[in-house]
Design an enzyme around this catalytic site. Structure first.
Site, PDB file in Angstrom:
ATOM      1  N   GLU A 287       0.966  -1.296   0.136  1.00 34.67           N
ATOM      2  CA  GLU A 287      -0.050  -0.436   0.131  1.00 34.67           C
ATOM      3  C   GLU A 287       0.880   0.871   0.193  1.00 34.67           C
ATOM      4  O   GLU A 287       1.826   1.222   1.237  1.00 34.67           O
ATOM      5  CB  GLU A 287      -1.021   0.432   1.373  1.00 34.67           C
ATOM      6  CG  GLU A 287      -1.565   1.278   0.728  1.00 34.67           C
ATOM      7  CD  GLU A 287      -2.293   1.444   2.311  1.00 34.67           C
ATOM      8  OE1 GLU A 287      -2.392   0.640   3.422  1.00 34.67           O
ATOM      9  OE2 GLU A 287      -3.397   2.127   2.418  1.00 34.67           O
ATOM     10  N   VAL A 299       7.672  17.087 -12.429  1.00 34.88           N
ATOM     11  CA  VAL A 299       7.232  16.738 -13.592  1.00 34.88           C
ATOM     12  C   VAL A 299       9.327  17.291 -14.528  1.00 34.88           C
ATOM     13  O   VAL A 299       8.767  17.222 -15.137  1.00 34.88           O
ATOM     14  CB  VAL A 299       6.774  18.022 -14.419  1.00 34.88           C
ATOM     15  CG1 VAL A 299       5.909  17.413 -15.981  1.00 34.88           C
ATOM     16  CG2 VAL A 299       5.943  18.463 -13.401  1.00 34.88           C
ATOM     17  N   GLY A 333      -4.541  11.236 -12.434  1.00 34.70           N
ATOM     18  CA  GLY A 333      -3.019  11.449 -13.351  1.00 34.70           C
ATOM     19  C   GLY A 333      -2.095  10.426 -13.644  1.00 34.70           C
ATOM     20  O   GLY A 333      -1.508  10.541 -14.288  1.00 34.70           O
TER      21      GLY A 333
HETATM   22  C1  LIG Z   1      -0.699   8.447  -2.264  1.00 37.94           C
HETATM   23  C2  LIG Z   1      -0.398   9.765  -2.903  1.00 37.94           C
HETATM   24  O1  LIG Z   1       0.292  10.115  -2.170  1.00 37.94           O
HETATM   25  S1  LIG Z   1      -1.307  10.289  -3.865  1.00 37.94           S
HETATM   26  C3  LIG Z   1      -0.363  12.062  -3.720  1.00 37.94           C
HETATM   27  C4  LIG Z   1       0.386  12.196  -5.075  1.00 37.94           C
HETATM   28  N1  LIG Z   1       1.250  13.510  -4.468  1.00 37.94           N
HETATM   29  C5  LIG Z   1       0.870  14.490  -4.878  1.00 37.94           C
HETATM   30  O2  LIG Z   1       0.208  14.719  -5.802  1.00 37.94           O
HETATM   31  C6  LIG Z   1       1.840  15.981  -4.270  1.00 37.94           C
HETATM   32  C7  LIG Z   1       2.145  16.640  -5.485  1.00 37.94           C
HETATM   33  N2  LIG Z   1       3.109  16.310  -6.661  1.00 37.94           N
HETATM   34  C8  LIG Z   1       4.211  15.609  -7.032  1.00 37.94           C
HETATM   35  O3  LIG Z   1       4.594  15.420  -5.975  1.00 37.94           O
HETATM   36  C9  LIG Z   1       4.683  15.172  -7.790  1.00 37.94           C
HETATM   37  O4  LIG Z   1       4.189  16.060  -8.707  1.00 37.94           O
HETATM   38  C10 LIG Z   1       4.211  13.593  -8.441  1.00 37.94           C
HETATM   39  C11 LIG Z   1       4.771  12.654  -7.589  1.00 37.94           C
HETATM   40  C12 LIG Z   1       2.436  13.548  -8.352  1.00 37.94           C
HETATM   41  C13 LIG Z   1       4.540  13.418  -9.624  1.00 37.94           C
HETATM   42  O5  LIG Z   1       5.753  13.690  -9.527  1.00 37.94           O
HETATM   43  P1  LIG Z   1       7.181  13.932 -11.163  1.00 37.94           P
HETATM   44  O6  LIG Z   1       8.474  13.775 -10.939  1.00 37.94           O
HETATM   45  O7  LIG Z   1       6.414  15.661 -11.101  1.00 37.94           O
HETATM   46  O8  LIG Z   1       6.478  13.243 -12.309  1.00 37.94           O
HETATM   47  P2  LIG Z   1       6.620  12.730 -13.476  1.00 37.94           P
HETATM   48  O9  LIG Z   1       7.809  13.971 -14.065  1.00 37.94           O
HETATM   49  O10 LIG Z   1       7.562  11.758 -13.508  1.00 37.94           O
HETATM   50  O11 LIG Z   1       5.829  13.183 -14.703  1.00 37.94           O
HETATM   51  C14 LIG Z   1       5.084  11.665 -15.112  1.00 37.94           C
HETATM   52  C15 LIG Z   1       3.764  12.359 -15.740  1.00 37.94           C
HETATM   53  O12 LIG Z   1       2.827  11.498 -15.417  1.00 37.94           O
HETATM   54  C16 LIG Z   1       2.554  13.205 -15.259  1.00 37.94           C
HETATM   55  N3  LIG Z   1       1.631  14.170 -13.975  1.00 37.94           N
HETATM   56  C17 LIG Z   1       2.938  14.458 -13.199  1.00 37.94           C
HETATM   57  N4  LIG Z   1       2.180  14.778 -12.251  1.00 37.94           N
HETATM   58  C18 LIG Z   1       0.597  14.767 -12.399  1.00 37.94           C
HETATM   59  C19 LIG Z   1      -0.523  15.576 -11.645  1.00 37.94           C
HETATM   60  N5  LIG Z   1      -0.406  15.369 -10.517  1.00 37.94           N
HETATM   61  N6  LIG Z   1      -2.098  15.601 -12.837  1.00 37.94           N
HETATM   62  C20 LIG Z   1      -1.849  14.521 -14.190  1.00 37.94           C
HETATM   63  N7  LIG Z   1      -0.088  14.064 -14.232  1.00 37.94           N
HETATM   64  C21 LIG Z   1       0.634  14.502 -13.593  1.00 37.94           C
HETATM   65  C22 LIG Z   1       3.914  14.285 -15.629  1.00 37.94           C
HETATM   66  O13 LIG Z   1       3.599  15.784 -16.969  1.00 37.94           O
HETATM   67  C23 LIG Z   1       4.077  12.782 -16.652  1.00 37.94           C
HETATM   68  O14 LIG Z   1       3.772  12.883 -18.021  1.00 37.94           O
HETATM   69  P3  LIG Z   1       4.075  12.412 -19.344  1.00 37.94           P
HETATM   70  O15 LIG Z   1       5.037  11.334 -19.443  1.00 37.94           O
HETATM   71  O16 LIG Z   1       3.012  12.192 -20.322  1.00 37.94           O
HETATM   72  O17 LIG Z   1       4.534  14.004 -20.032  1.00 37.94           O
END
Ligand SMILES: CC(=O)SCCNC(=O)CCNC(=O)[C@H](O)C(C)(C)COP(=O)(O)OP(=O)(O)OC[C@H]1O[C@@H](n2cnc3c(N)ncnc32)[C@H](O)[C@@H]1OP(=O)(O)O
Length: 567
Positions: A287, A299, A333
């Site tokens: 989990e 990103v 997403g």
């Molecule tokens: C169980 C949980 O913890 S749920 C909560 C998840 N965490 C958060 O929302 C915290 C804020 N966000 C983050 O820390 C980060 O953006 C994460 C962890 C969600 C993603 O990490 P990143 O390093 O930004 O992701 P990465 O650069 O590998 O992107 C992978 C793909 O996902 C997409 N992506 C990243 N974040 C999001 C999002 N919030 N919504 C939709 N798409 C996303 C990117 O655009 C990318 O797409 P592509 O491959 O088509 O260009």
């Protein structure tokens, strides 16, 4: 020509053109007619399959992670306090002490009932993992941060909830790819292959960073080792910032809980982000509790690479086959792109009671592939791409690009110079032969007629059809191209104009209409334009309909007689 004013009160007189005065029989109605523009939409539409090969990787080295804290116990409050006292990662909230974090949290979430429920659920789970036995089939009725367990059916997952706390979590540093590309396999591939998509480019670049030692992925849990604790605090701070709806006390408790593990990205000894998860070893699923990347590094591919390391570790070290997580709405997403689905295929018996339902997110599942080289997907993708490219080149010469054809055109779309098909580079190489020409040329009059005779016949036929239309009473709107000065919006509406004069030039060039169908298409286009620009009650619309009927009867008669057409 289908003249047609955009100005609703503009009459035919206003639009008079010396070459196109309405015939006397039509002038009255033309003069009085109000041309309402009919904005009929016209549209055209244009429309790879790639073979794939089985490139299942060869034997796949186990993950370089060696941490395994599956039997960890819940960190005590004493532990947490001592951790707080050591301070935090300077890259994130270094100034926040743990106590302060908890106080903030209590104020912030006092009245948030949904978060209370969720928090309680998570905490209960953590508490279960800490040594209180099973969490299966428990119901939560809780106040903030207070969990009341009504029932329990005994420990189902002996691992994380077991009494033996394995305090020492081990640490391992990711050592690079799970699959190596052999040099010789690279050599056979061609140089100008399309390098990669954005996904592969990001993965490859991060992989290079790892290989150069500038970046590392570690999996660890609360083991009391100073450096690890500093990283865990750094990760906790990132979670606290990036998951603002999550109570901070809850974050720190799970991150420090020894039944949870955290996969982290470390750059220059600072935590860039991470995923905290709890492996349920006996149930073979994990989990994911938290997942975040620090704000200014999002990103850039870290989240993806992190997830790939996590999957590889969870499969090869923990023996897991699935991940479940409650994803925040705005992160769905991201999880979808990591292979998570909202449909839960995992047998309920394996997970129900281990993780709790709550309203604050969407339950998502990811199946961990038993073979995929998760930390080296980019190499696998590149090799598949190269193999497909090689195969395509075996079957075709499509990679060869010849210089373009000089298509400069004179008026009416007629080429300035005649290009012989034989002279078009690449045509023969693509399999063209002169006898393939027949299907697109004028149909033979009879089997004995040669192509010059055919062409002569069809040119005469088209000429006679044009003359027959030109001499018709209803031809006056179609004799010349519409003058944009007289009908300013005409070419905004009609993108493919046609008129008898243009068709005549095309016929006389003896080059343009290589099939009779092309000629008919131009005629049809001319009438369709008139009916698009003008409404049915206009003289132009009516002329188009009558002249078209005349044209059709002449074509029919001509084709039936086979040789000559009476104008
Ligand atoms: C169980 C949980 O913890 S749920 C909560 C998840 N965490 C958060 O929302 C915290 C804020 N966000 C983050 O820390 C980060 O953006 C994460 C962890 C969600 C993603 O990490 P990143 O390093 O930004 O992701 P990465 O650069 O590998 O992107 C992978 C793909 O996902 C997409 N992506 C990243 N974040 C999001 C999002 N919030 N919504 C939709 N798409 C996303 C990117 O655009 C990318 O797409 P592509 O491959 O088509 O260009």
């Amino acid at each position: 020509m289908d003249t047609h004013s955009s100005h609703s009160h503009l009459n035919a007189g206003n639009r008079s053109r010396s070459s196109q005065s309405p015939s006397p029989s039509h002038s009255a109605s033309a003069t009085s007619s109000i041309h309402k523009r009919k904005l009929a939409a016209t549209a055209t539409a244009a429309a790879t399959t790639a073979a794939s090969e089985d490139h299942a990787p060869p034997s796949f080295p186990p993950s370089s992670f060696s941490a395994d804290t599956r039997d960890g116990a819940l960190t005590s409050n004493d532990d947490l306090e001592s951790i707080s006292a050591r301070g935090a990662d300077s890259d994130s909230d270094a100034d926040e002490s743990e106590d302060a974090v908890v106080e903030d949290d209590e104020e912030e979430f006092e009245n948030d009932s949904s978060m209370r429920t969720f928090t309680a659920a998570r905490l209960e789970n953590a508490a279960g993992g800490g040594g209180s036995g099973s969490v299966r089939n428990t119901k939560i009725k809780s106040e903030p941060l207070t969990v009341k367990i009504e029932s329990s059916d005994g420990g189902k997952d002996g691992g994380p909830t077991g009494s033996a706390a394995v305090g020492a979590a081990s640490v391992a540093v990711s050592s690079g790819p799970g699959i190596a590309v052999k040099d010789e396999s690279v050599k056979i591939f061609t140089e100008n292959i399309q390098a990669s998509g954005a996904y592969s480019a990001r993965e490859e670049s991060l992989k290079r960073e790892e290989e150069a030692g500038r970046l590392k992925f570690v999996c660890l849990s609360n083991d009391g080792i100073d450096e690890h604790m500093v990283w865990l605090i750094g990760l906790k701070n990132i979670f606290a910032r990036q998951l603002p709806n999550m109570p901070k006390e809850y974050i720190v408790r799970l991150v420090m809980d020894r039944s949870h593990k955290s996969v982290m990205v470390i750059r220059r000894n600072h935590v860039v982000g991470g995923i905290t998860y709890r492996p349920y070893i006996s149930q073979k699923f994990g989990e994911i509790a938290f997942c975040a990347i620090t704000a200014d590094e999002q990103v850039k591919g870290y989240g993806t690479r992190l997830m790939n390391h996590l999957k590889q570790h969870a499969r090869d070290v923990d023996g897991l086959t699935h991940f479940l997580t409650y994803a925040d709405n705005n992160a769905v997403g991201y999880f979808i792109k990591q292979g998570f689905t909202k449909e839960i295929y995992l047998d309920k018996d394996r997970w129900q009671g281990y993780i709790k339902d709550y309203d604050g997110g969407i339950l998502m599942e990811c199946k961990i592939d038993p073979k995929l080289p998760y930390t080296d997907l980019s190499t696998m993708i590149r090799r598949q791409r190269q193999a497909i490219d090689e195969k395509i080149r075996e079957l075709s010469n499509c990679q060869i690009v010849y210089p373009g054809i000089d298509f400069q055109k004179k008026e009416a779309g007629i080429p300035k110079k005649v290009i012989k098909l034989e002279d078009i580079l690449g045509l023969k190489e693509a399999g063209w032969t002169p006898d393939l020409f027949g299907h697109s040329r004028f149909r033979a009059l009879n089997s004995s007629s040669d192509s010059a005779t055919n062409q002569k016949y069809w040119t005469t036929f088209m000429r006679s059809l044009l003359k027959s239309m030109h001499d018709h009473l209803d031809a006056w709107p179609f004799k010349e191209p519409v003058d944009a000065r007289e009908v300013p919006d005409y070419y905004d509406i009609i993108k493919d104009p046609m008129d008898l004069k243009t068709m005549s030039k095309r016929v006389e060039s003896e080059q343009y209409y290589v099939t009779f169908e092309m000629f008919v298409a131009d005629v049809k286009r001319m009438f369709a334009n008139a009916r698009t620009y003008n409404s049915p009650d206009t003289i132009y619309y009516k002329c188009a309909t009558r002249l078209e009927a005349h044209f059709q009867s002449k074509v029919q008669a001509g084709l039936q007689s086979g040789t000559k057409v009476q104008p």
